[in-house]
Design a protein around this motif. Structure first.
Motif, short mmCIF file in Angstrom:
data_model
loop_
_atom_site.label_atom_id
_atom_site.label_comp_id
_atom_site.label_asym_id
_atom_site.label_seq_id
_atom_site.Cartn_x
_atom_site.Cartn_y
_atom_site.Cartn_z
N LYS A 70 6.15 -13.07 5.16
CA LYS A 70 5.27 -13.05 6.47
C LYS A 70 4.60 -11.51 6.60
O LYS A 70 4.92 -10.44 6.32
CB LYS A 70 6.76 -12.62 7.45
CG LYS A 70 7.72 -13.80 7.49
CD LYS A 70 9.33 -13.62 7.90
CE LYS A 70 9.98 -14.67 8.13
NZ LYS A 70 11.73 -14.10 8.96
N PRO A 71 3.65 -11.05 7.55
CA PRO A 71 2.60 -10.15 7.04
C PRO A 71 3.19 -9.03 8.06
O PRO A 71 4.07 -9.57 8.55
CB PRO A 71 1.56 -11.03 8.02
CG PRO A 71 1.92 -12.01 8.12
CD PRO A 71 3.13 -12.79 7.65
N GLY A 72 2.89 -8.48 6.80
CA GLY A 72 3.56 -6.68 7.44
C GLY A 72 4.75 -6.63 6.54
O GLY A 72 5.13 -5.47 7.01
N LEU A 73 5.63 -7.26 5.85
CA LEU A 73 6.88 -7.14 5.11
C LEU A 73 5.92 -6.65 3.82
O LEU A 73 4.73 -6.58 3.42
CB LEU A 73 8.04 -8.27 5.05
CG LEU A 73 8.42 -9.04 6.43
CD1 LEU A 73 9.42 -9.97 5.65
CD2 LEU A 73 8.94 -7.80 6.65
N ARG A 74 7.00 -5.32 3.35
CA ARG A 74 6.65 -4.85 1.91
C ARG A 74 8.11 -5.01 1.32
O ARG A 74 9.41 -5.06 1.83
CB ARG A 74 6.42 -4.11 2.66
CG ARG A 74 5.83 -3.24 3.36
CD ARG A 74 5.34 -1.44 3.51
NE ARG A 74 4.13 -1.68 3.62
CZ ARG A 74 2.94 -0.82 3.26
NH1 ARG A 74 2.49 -0.45 2.01
NH2 ARG A 74 1.66 -0.48 4.23
N PHE A 75 7.87 -5.16 -0.34
CA PHE A 75 9.29 -5.44 -0.62
C PHE A 75 8.61 -5.52 -2.45
O PHE A 75 7.75 -5.19 -2.27
CB PHE A 75 10.28 -7.04 -0.51
CG PHE A 75 8.63 -8.14 -1.17
CD1 PHE A 75 8.81 -8.45 -2.82
CD2 PHE A 75 8.12 -8.30 0.14
CE1 PHE A 75 7.80 -9.45 -2.58
CE2 PHE A 75 7.54 -9.65 -0.50
CZ PHE A 75 7.26 -10.40 -2.08
N GLU A 76 9.71 -5.16 -2.91
CA GLU A 76 9.50 -4.56 -4.69
C GLU A 76 10.48 -6.07 -5.41
O GLU A 76 11.17 -6.27 -4.91
CB GLU A 76 10.24 -3.28 -4.92
CG GLU A 76 9.05 -2.35 -4.62
CD GLU A 76 10.22 -0.52 -5.23
OE1 GLU A 76 11.01 -0.81 -5.67
OE2 GLU A 76 9.51 0.07 -5.25
N VAL A 95 4.94 -4.99 -3.36
CA VAL A 95 4.22 -6.42 -2.83
C VAL A 95 3.82 -6.04 -1.48
O VAL A 95 4.99 -5.13 -0.65
CB VAL A 95 4.85 -7.50 -2.65
CG1 VAL A 95 3.91 -8.90 -2.31
CG2 VAL A 95 5.04 -7.60 -4.80
N ARG A 96 3.07 -5.66 -0.49
CA ARG A 96 2.72 -5.81 0.70
C ARG A 96 2.05 -7.05 0.81
O ARG A 96 0.83 -7.53 0.70
CB ARG A 96 2.32 -4.88 1.00
CG ARG A 96 1.61 -4.57 2.69
CD ARG A 96 0.54 -3.43 2.32
NE ARG A 96 -1.11 -3.58 2.56
CZ ARG A 96 -1.86 -3.26 2.26
NH1 ARG A 96 -0.96 -2.02 0.46
NH2 ARG A 96 -2.69 -3.36 1.71
N VAL A 97 2.36 -8.24 2.28
CA VAL A 97 2.23 -9.65 2.80
C VAL A 97 1.10 -9.21 3.97
O VAL A 97 1.42 -8.11 4.57
CB VAL A 97 3.84 -10.01 3.08
CG1 VAL A 97 3.49 -11.41 3.26
CG2 VAL A 97 4.17 -10.19 1.75
N GLU A 98 0.27 -10.00 3.50
CA GLU A 98 -0.77 -9.59 4.16
C GLU A 98 -0.96 -11.09 5.35
O GLU A 98 -0.24 -11.89 4.09
CB GLU A 98 -1.93 -9.24 4.31
CG GLU A 98 -1.85 -7.94 4.47
CD GLU A 98 -2.77 -6.64 3.81
OE1 GLU A 98 -3.85 -7.62 3.86
OE2 GLU A 98 -3.27 -5.45 3.35
N LYS A 99 -1.51 -11.61 5.57
CA LYS A 99 -1.71 -12.66 6.83
C LYS A 99 -2.69 -13.78 5.37
O LYS A 99 -2.11 -15.00 5.40
CB LYS A 99 -2.97 -12.69 8.21
CG LYS A 99 -3.18 -14.79 8.46
CD LYS A 99 -3.77 -14.21 9.83
CE LYS A 99 -3.02 -16.01 10.25
NZ LYS A 99 -4.05 -15.50 11.62
N GLN A 100 -3.58 -13.37 4.57
CA GLN A 100 -4.39 -14.61 3.51
C GLN A 100 -4.01 -14.06 2.12
O GLN A 100 -4.96 -14.70 1.22
CB GLN A 100 -5.79 -14.42 4.31
CG GLN A 100 -5.82 -14.96 5.50
CD GLN A 100 -5.54 -16.54 5.39
OE1 GLN A 100 -5.63 -17.96 4.49
NE2 GLN A 100 -5.04 -16.36 6.95
N GLN A 101 -3.68 -12.52 2.38
CA GLN A 101 -3.46 -12.04 0.71
C GLN A 101 -2.16 -10.89 0.76
O GLN A 101 -1.97 -11.24 1.34
CB GLN A 101 -4.16 -11.85 0.39
CG GLN A 101 -4.70 -10.12 1.32
CD GLN A 101 -5.85 -9.32 1.00
OE1 GLN A 101 -7.03 -9.65 0.12
NE2 GLN A 101 -5.78 -8.31 1.16
N VAL A 102 -1.46 -10.90 -0.61
CA VAL A 102 -0.01 -10.28 -0.89
C VAL A 102 -1.46 -9.16 -1.74
O VAL A 102 -2.19 -9.73 -2.21
CB VAL A 102 0.52 -10.92 -1.71
CG1 VAL A 102 1.39 -11.98 -0.41
CG2 VAL A 102 0.18 -11.68 -3.10
#
Length: 201
Positions: free
Chosen positions: A36-42, A57-64
């Motif tokens: 989901k855009p805006g989420l960050r995890f490892e 990892v940083r999730v964006e709309k069209q990419q990570v």
């Protein structure tokens, strides 16, 4: 021994095999609900010498966006950060399935898993690295024994072999049970024939 990207790696002409070691699986991320855009995890694989090997990892709309560090052959650490483009395909009932686009410029294949290429410390698809699945390198003996062991586990055999007929699992139909036994016995027989054929070469 060093960490990611350390020396001592020799590229061979034979294909390596795909493993789950140092791999990013977007299917698992989707099941965990983190795409989901805006989420960050490892993503972490544990400790390698004194260096914790993992990827932020940083999730964006069209990419990570991946960010991680790896150790050079001299022991120094290098920090890298780069995007991985995403592709989404429709699924039944209105949902969507995410895919990675391989970041190699000459590739861009749509894949579910990216593997760490130890030569340049980047995550790319198995095609770019010339990796084969383990099953593609099996001979007739290994392939049939793996088939028999898989069925044995499904039937609850603890030693992963069928030396005698195991009890039918609860709620399994007798027709299904008998079919699995027949498949396992046939696979074992094929493996034995392959052993004999190899011995007479």
């Amino acid at each position: 021994m060093g960490g990611i990207g350390s020396g001592g790696y020799e590229h061979q002409r034979t294909k390596g095999t795909v493993t789950n070691d140092r791999a990013l699986d977007i299917r698992y991320w989707q099941r965990e609900g983190v795409m989901k855009p805006g989420l960050r995890f490892e993503v972490r694989w544990g400790q390698q010498d004194t260096l914790i090997v993992g990827v932020a990892v940083r999730v964006e709309k069209q990419q990570v966006v991946l960010a991680y560090r790896y150790s050079q052959s001299d022991g120094s650490l290098t920090q890298v950060e780069y995007p991985i483009a995403l592709d989404w395909t429709p699924c039944p009932f209105g949902s969507q399935r995410p895919w990675f686009r391989c970041p190699t410029k000459s590739c861009g294949k749509r894949v579910a898993i990216l593997h760490l290429d130890h030569r340049n410390a980047q995550f790319t698809c198995r095609h770019c690295q010339g990796l084969a699945y383990s099953s593609q390198r099996e001979n007739a003996i290994d392939r049939n024994l793996r088939r028999a062991r898989k069925i044995a586990r499904k039937l609850g055999s603890h030693d992963c072999t069928i030396t005698s007929s195991p009890d039918k699992p609860k709620r399994m139909r007798w027709r299904t049970y008998q079919g699995l036994l027949n498949d396992a016995n046939a696979a074992t027989l094929r493996a034995m024939r392959a052993v004999l054929k190899q011995a007479h070469r």
